[in-house]
Design an enzyme around this catalytic site. Structure first.
Site, PDB file in Angstrom:
ATOM      1  N   ASP A  50       7.150  19.724  91.589  1.00 30.84           N
ATOM      2  CA  ASP A  50       7.747  20.872  90.872  1.00 30.84           C
ATOM      3  C   ASP A  50       8.829  20.434  89.888  1.00 30.84           C
ATOM      4  OD1 ASP A  50       9.416  20.238  93.008  1.00 30.84           O
ATOM      5  OD2 ASP A  50       9.800  22.319  93.594  1.00 30.84           O
ATOM      6  N   ALA A 141      11.774  25.052 108.790  1.00 35.45           N
ATOM      7  CA  ALA A 141      10.584  24.274 109.119  1.00 35.45           C
ATOM      8  C   ALA A 141       9.841  23.876 107.859  1.00 35.45           C
ATOM      9  CB  ALA A 141       9.663  25.091 110.022  1.00 35.45           C
ATOM     10  N   SER A 146      14.016  30.878 103.840  1.00 34.41           N
ATOM     11  CA  SER A 146      15.062  31.321 102.902  1.00 34.41           C
ATOM     12  C   SER A 146      14.459  32.098 101.739  1.00 34.41           C
ATOM     13  CB  SER A 146      15.882  30.131 102.400  1.00 34.41           C
ATOM     14  OG  SER A 146      15.038  29.115 101.924  1.00 34.41           O
ATOM     15  N   ASP A 195       8.673  28.352  96.006  1.00 37.32           N
ATOM     16  CA  ASP A 195       8.667  29.221  97.182  1.00 37.32           C
ATOM     17  C   ASP A 195       8.741  30.692  96.804  1.00 37.32           C
ATOM     18  OD1 ASP A 195       8.911  26.722  98.148  1.00 37.32           O
ATOM     19  OD2 ASP A 195      10.962  26.953  98.877  1.00 37.32           O
TER      20      ASP A 195
HETATM   21  P1  ADP Z   1      13.414  26.976 105.122  1.00 40.40           P
HETATM   22  O1  ADP Z   1      12.502  25.840 104.905  1.00 40.40           O
HETATM   23  O2  ADP Z   1      13.053  27.740 106.351  1.00 40.40           O
HETATM   24  O3  ADP Z   1      13.586  27.846 103.920  1.00 40.40           O
HETATM   25  P2  ADP Z   1      16.186  26.415 104.683  1.00 40.40           P
HETATM   26  O4  ADP Z   1      17.106  25.520 105.446  1.00 40.40           O
HETATM   27  O5  ADP Z   1      16.007  26.242 103.227  1.00 40.40           O
HETATM   28  O6  ADP Z   1      14.801  26.315 105.449  1.00 40.40           O
HETATM   29  O7  ADP Z   1      16.618  27.923 104.896  1.00 40.40           O
HETATM   30  C1  ADP Z   1      16.981  28.399 106.150  1.00 40.40           C
HETATM   31  C2  ADP Z   1      18.226  29.256 105.995  1.00 40.40           C
HETATM   32  O8  ADP Z   1      17.866  30.514 105.366  1.00 40.40           O
HETATM   33  C3  ADP Z   1      18.832  29.641 107.313  1.00 40.40           C
HETATM   34  O9  ADP Z   1      19.735  28.650 107.758  1.00 40.40           O
HETATM   35  C4  ADP Z   1      19.556  30.930 106.948  1.00 40.40           C
HETATM   36  O10 ADP Z   1      20.768  30.666 106.288  1.00 40.40           O
HETATM   37  C5  ADP Z   1      18.617  31.565 105.936  1.00 40.40           C
HETATM   38  N1  ADP Z   1      17.672  32.497 106.576  1.00 40.40           N
HETATM   39  C6  ADP Z   1      16.331  32.407 106.585  1.00 40.40           C
HETATM   40  N2  ADP Z   1      15.784  33.442 107.264  1.00 40.40           N
HETATM   41  C7  ADP Z   1      16.805  34.222 107.690  1.00 40.40           C
HETATM   42  C8  ADP Z   1      16.906  35.419 108.466  1.00 40.40           C
HETATM   43  N3  ADP Z   1      15.827  36.027 108.956  1.00 40.40           N
HETATM   44  N4  ADP Z   1      18.139  35.915 108.711  1.00 40.40           N
HETATM   45  C9  ADP Z   1      19.239  35.301 108.233  1.00 40.40           C
HETATM   46  N5  ADP Z   1      19.207  34.159 107.516  1.00 40.40           N
HETATM   47  C10 ADP Z   1      18.021  33.610 107.246  1.00 40.40           C
END
Ligand code: ADP
Length: 408
Positions: A50, A141, A146, A195
């Site tokens: 990307d 994961a 996010s 994403d």
């Molecule tokens: P991913 O690959 O899952 O996007 P990231 O580390 O980029 O991993 O993002 C995860 C972060 O996004 C979490 O630590 C939190 O801050 C936020 N987040 C994601 N889903 C939620 C949710 N359902 N409620 C609150 N925060 C969330």
């Protein structure tokens, strides 16, 4: 003792909506205006392309983040009240909308309230709101929890404040841009736009071929079920400390190589004369030998996206396995972003009958995917779970991917 795979099943949309609405009622003692949702995604192929102006091919997951939201006021000072079932420790987070600016919001509300900031900055009339989040998208994961959070807020705010952006693809591009700015500028995560584009723009039964040079997309039919196939996703639960610095290092190596080669992005390089081009690289920020491998990954990976899409277009999903395998080898050996857990999933899945497998996402942990005959999903998952148990590793989690877009 045998290790049973732990499955991360997706909620039915009605269940997700009920959960979020019930949590909203419990929190605010009132009905929300509605519940909106957006999915996580998994990238089929096109990794670390990307930021090189390349191609990628994500599909959305059945796992979605749900936002129950009520518009409270369009008057100033507008107030934002947020809560998330996944972040119970935060309790209720409250801020004046005017105070939601880059550098002033920390933690998960940056992703959610950041979208309101980005939309307002673009001149859209977003006011105060109350919202509660619930989600079945696995966290951290590499499956874009996010982006699912941002995009669920984007579609919720769009409808609640009648912005009229969600109705067509041009509007959805604007919503995706607001989510990307929220993530980059308010949450401070320097990610590309794959994403959010996938979550907001991919269609059910299709993978999204995204051209990161100009943001254009093509919807590529992707219906494994009709061919008796399934895409198994394995969350390794592995997280390696080095990840952040390594991501930046890979980006810099690519940018430096592009500068040396006189191109704006590595996308411009001609795959056919790649070895001749690579020979021109000299030692700079990284040794020439390393730079050559980094560039080789990017150029060959972009070609693999095209190759895989051609197979899907020809109705040959069963034949994409070797392309997935080649992508993994390139990420492991040339780009050096794999790790023992990801390599283990790929190796064991293949031995257990997968037609192809690769790490997906940025690397150093996160998830891997495996293309398997639908009847062998349990066999492959059990073999992977057992291999992790035998080595004393944290148990991985499994899900099966399908496709659908962000929705009310
Ligand atoms: P991913 O690959 O899952 O996007 P990231 O580390 O980029 O991993 O993002 C995860 C972060 O996004 C979490 O630590 C939190 O801050 C936020 N987040 C994601 N889903 C939620 C949710 N359902 N409620 C609150 N925060 C969330």
């Amino acid at each position: 003792m045998t290790a049973a795979p732990q499955w991360l099943t997706a909620w039915e949309p009605a269940e997700g909506a009920d959960r979020a609405a019930a949590a909203f009622r419990a929190r605010f003692g009132a009905e929300p205006d509605g519940v909106w949702s957006a999915p996580g995604r998994v990238n089929l192929i096109g990794e670390h392309t990307d930021y090189n102006g390349g191609l990628c091919l994500p599909i959305n997951l059945p796992h979605r983040t749900y936002v129950a939201l009520r518009r409270t006021s369009t008057q100033s000072p507008a107030v934002v009240n947020l809560a998330s079932a996944q972040e119970a420790a935060t309790g209720l987070w409250t801020a004046a909308l005017d105070d939601v600016t880059p550098g002033h919001v920390t933690g998960w509300p940056a992703y959610a309230a950041g979208v309101a900031w980005a939309l307002a900055r673009d001149g859209h009339a977003v006011g105060g709101f109350d919202a509660v989040v619930d989600s079945c998208v696995p966290y951290g994961a590499g499956l874009s929890s996010s982006a699912a959070l941002e995009c669920a807020f984007a579609v919720a705010l769009d409808e609640a404040f009648e912005l009229g952006l969600g109705a067509d693809d041009a509007g959805r591009i604007e919503l995706a841009a607001a989510c990307i700015r929220a993530e980059n500028e308010v949450a401070g995560a320097p990610t590309g736009g794959m994403d959010q584009s996938s979550s907001l723009r991919a269609q059910a039964g299709h993978a999204l071929l995204l051209d990161c040079l100009d943001g254009s997309v093509r919807h590529v039919p992707f219906d494994l079920g009709s061919e008796g196939l399934a895409l198994l996703v394995v969350d390794t639960r592995a997280e390696h400390q080095l990840a952040d610095g390594q991501y930046a290092a890979r980006r810099t190596a690519c940018e430096d190589a592009a500068t040396q080669l006189g191109v704006a992005t590595l996308r411009e390089l001609d795959g056919a004369s790649l070895e001749v081009i690579l020979a021109r690289l000299v030692d700079a920020g990284v040794p020439a030998e390393v730079a050559r491998r980094r560039v080789r990954h990017v150029v060959t990976e972009i070609a693999r996206v095209t190759e895989l899409v051609a197979l899907l277009d020809a109705g040959r999903a069963r034949d994409i396995g070797p392309v997935l395998d080649a992508s993994h080898a390139s990420l492991r050996d040339d780009y050096e972003v794999s790790c023992d857990e990801l390599d283990l999933v790929v190796e064991v899945a293949r031995s257990a009958g997968a037609l192809g497998a690769r790490m997906t996402g940025g690397g150093f942990g996160g998830s891997a995917i495996a293309l398997v005959d639908a009847g062998r999903v349990d066999t492959v998952a059990s073999a992977v779970a057992q291999a992790f148990a035998d080595r004393g590793l944290t148990a991985p989690a499994f899900l099966v991917a399908q496709a659908a877009g962000a929705a009310a």
